[in-house]
Design an enzyme around this catalytic site. Structure first.
Site, PDB file in Angstrom:
ATOM      1  CD1 TRP A 150       0.208  -1.592   3.370  1.00 25.44           C
ATOM      2  CD2 TRP A 150       0.382   0.741   3.561  1.00 25.44           C
ATOM      3  NE1 TRP A 150       0.700  -1.326   4.184  1.00 25.44           N
ATOM      4  CE2 TRP A 150       1.114   0.583   4.005  1.00 25.44           C
ATOM      5  CE3 TRP A 150       0.928   2.232   3.373  1.00 25.44           C
ATOM      6  CZ2 TRP A 150       2.399   1.072   5.205  1.00 25.44           C
ATOM      7  CZ3 TRP A 150       1.306   2.897   4.002  1.00 25.44           C
ATOM      8  CH2 TRP A 150       2.221   2.183   5.011  1.00 25.44           C
ATOM      9  CG  ASN A 151       5.141   1.091   0.574  1.00 28.43           C
ATOM     10  OD1 ASN A 151       4.695   0.362   0.086  1.00 28.43           O
ATOM     11  ND2 ASN A 151       6.093   1.141   0.354  1.00 28.43           N
ATOM     12  N   GLY A 228       7.429  -6.504  -0.120  1.00 29.14           N
ATOM     13  CA  GLY A 228       6.937  -6.229   0.774  1.00 29.14           C
ATOM     14  C   GLY A 228       7.914  -6.725   2.113  1.00 29.14           C
ATOM     15  CD  GLU A 250      12.238  -3.631  -4.210  1.00 33.35           C
ATOM     16  OE1 GLU A 250      10.930  -2.105  -3.118  1.00 33.35           O
ATOM     17  OE2 GLU A 250      12.438  -2.579  -5.642  1.00 33.35           O
TER      18      GLU A 250
END
Length: 489
Positions: A150-151, A228, A250
């Site tokens: 989400w970031n 994540g 990643e």
């Protein structure tokens, strides 16, 4: 009426009836923004089935011009809705509005970059012996399972989806529950492209882990692209082992900045503070550690402390805000506890306080500056994913490099000096997938990113990202040679 974001499977919006519904919350206000269908294993399996059928029965994998056209139209539709999408991104994830607008612009650029690459997938031919040809071609790997966070909800989605589409893969996207409304609206721009074949892209969101695990264990999914945490990445590796599918991971970061004695603390402090508080520190490339030459420790500490104390923390949509909230109250309180523990291992220069008053319902906390030198400390070794910056010192260049490389992470780093040779020398010595010189957090569609060590493997962005979704096939044939004509005597 409260909007409900639905899964998109096989070219259709999946019905909401009889499915569980979850809420999406604005971290700036604590208010419910909307709802989304909380997908189950059946939803995931239907999405996988649709993607497999599209890969095997449509022309998508063999039609680069179609893929490029679809992606260009996708980019155009995102661009037309950019302001509306940026506002929703800011509201749902707490990302400041201007960075959200910049992220949407970068998203459009990313999609267009891969739309161009879709038409450049070439092979090669070599004659290994007289009349014997080896033809090597690139082919789509199959179905890609894409699990996104989400970031950076737009760019981290398309940096996996766009190269997968360009390569000819079909995809199942598992969206983050914290950004389900935004990511659904972003992908709606793709669903509205008229010539997108049904089943080429499918997506859903869920609060549980089982639908994600379905992607990882399925023999009908050929590639997993995951962004994540290390912990979840390790679980994915273990679960994917029986099917031996390709993984692109990643994972976490603990980004250091090495600041040499010739740098000006007052000049760079603002840039370092901004690098540490980007997305409220909730970015895997955000600055976590400043390794300063011992001659700069005090002036740099004072300059950073001044910036942290004066930083305007507030709602993501307010123009004066310089840092927004964390994603939720639980993470805000987690960061507050971590800062309290720093007293036991070093100094707390600036303690970030939880904000009250009009901001009490949001997940707001001010940034913290700490000083812990012990390399085995969690404050040096662990990713906190929040606005906590650790200040460390060094004497010699070799010590700086050794300290920078002393964690299991190797995603990103920066070097600050006016000595060009030193900057390049140190950058080469750092075990990091990306090293910036006299800046931080510059990410480009054209330049590959990825990690060393526990930060994962594989590359996204850039031309190499296509390789994560392509297979190389060798076809050999002995075609012989035309015999020379025999001239009559």
């Amino acid at each position: 009426m409260t909007p409900i974001a639905q899964p998109w499977i096989g070219g259709q919006w999946a019905p909401v009836a009889s499915r569980a519904v979850a809420e999406s919350v604005d971290p700036s206000t604590g208010m419910v923004l909307g709802q989304f269908t909380d997908a189950d294993v059946g939803t995931a399996e239907a999405a996988i089935g649709a993607a497999r059928h599209a890969f095997e029965h449509s022309d998508w994998a063999h039609a680069p011009r179609l893929r490029a056209a679809v992606m260009l139209e996708f980019a155009n539709r995102v661009e037309r809705r950019a302001d509306e999408l940026a506002l929703l991104l800011a509201q749902e994830t707490g990302k400041l509005l201007k960075p959200a607008q910049a992220e949407l612009a970068g998203t459009v650029s990313e999609i267009r970059f891969y739309a161009g690459l879709a038409r450049t997938i070439f092979g090669r031919t070599t004659e290994v012996e007289p009349g014997a040809l080896s033809v090597l071609s690139r082919e789509a790997a199959g179905v890609a399972g894409i699990i996104v966070p989400w970031n950076a909800a737009a760019i981290l989605l398309v940096r996996s989806l766009a190269p997968a589409m360009a390569a000819g893969c079909t995809s199942v996207v598992k969206m983050a529950p914290q950004s389900a409304l935004f990511q659904t609206e972003l992908l709606r721009c793709l669903t509205e492209v008229p010539n997108l074949p049904a089943g080429v892209v499918n997506f859903y969101s869920c609060t549980g882990s089982e639908p994600s695990e379905s992607l990882v264990v399925s023999s009908d999914v050929d590639v997993i692209s995951f962004t994540g945490s290390v912990r979840v990445g390790q679980r994915i590796m273990a679960s994917a082992a029986p099917t031996l599918k390709r993984l692109n991971l990643e994972l976490g970061g603990k980004a250091p900045a090495i600041v040499f004695a010739d740098a000006d603390p007052k000049t760079i402090a603002a840039q370092l503070a901004a690098a540490a508080t980007i997305a409220a520190g909730q970015q895997c490339t955000a600055l976590d550690r400043v390794l300063a030459h011992e001659s700069l420790i005090e002036p740099l500490r004072d300059a950073l402390a001044a910036h942290f104390r004066s930083l305007a923390v507030g709602p993501a949509t307010e123009p004066d805000s310089m840092m927004g909230p964390l994603i939720d109250i639980a993470n805000r309180d987690r960061i507050a506890r971590l800062v309290d523990q720093a007293h036991e291992q070093g100094k707390v220069i600036v303690r970030g306080e939880v904000l009250d008053g009009r901001l009490a319902r949001g997940a707001f906390i001010r940034p913290s500056l700490i000083q812990v030198d012990a390399l085995d400390s969690p404050f040096v070794q662990e990713e906190f994913f929040g606005p906590v910056l650790n200040l460390e010192s060094f004497r010699e260049e070799s010590e700086a490099v050794a300290r920078a490389n002393a964690t299991r992470y190797g995603l990103s780093a920066s070097v600050w000096t006016h000595d060009g040779a030193r900057a390049r020398r140190v950058a080469r010595a750092m075990r990091s997938g990306t090293v910036w010189i006299n800046t931080h957090n510059k990410l480009l569609p054209e330049a590959e990113t990825g990690g060393f060590g526990a930060s994962g493997y594989g590359r996204l962005h850039g031309a190499e990202a296509m390789l994560e979704f392509l297979e190389t096939k060798h076809v050999y044939e002995d075609i012989g040679r035309v015999k020379p004509r025999t001239e009559p005597t």
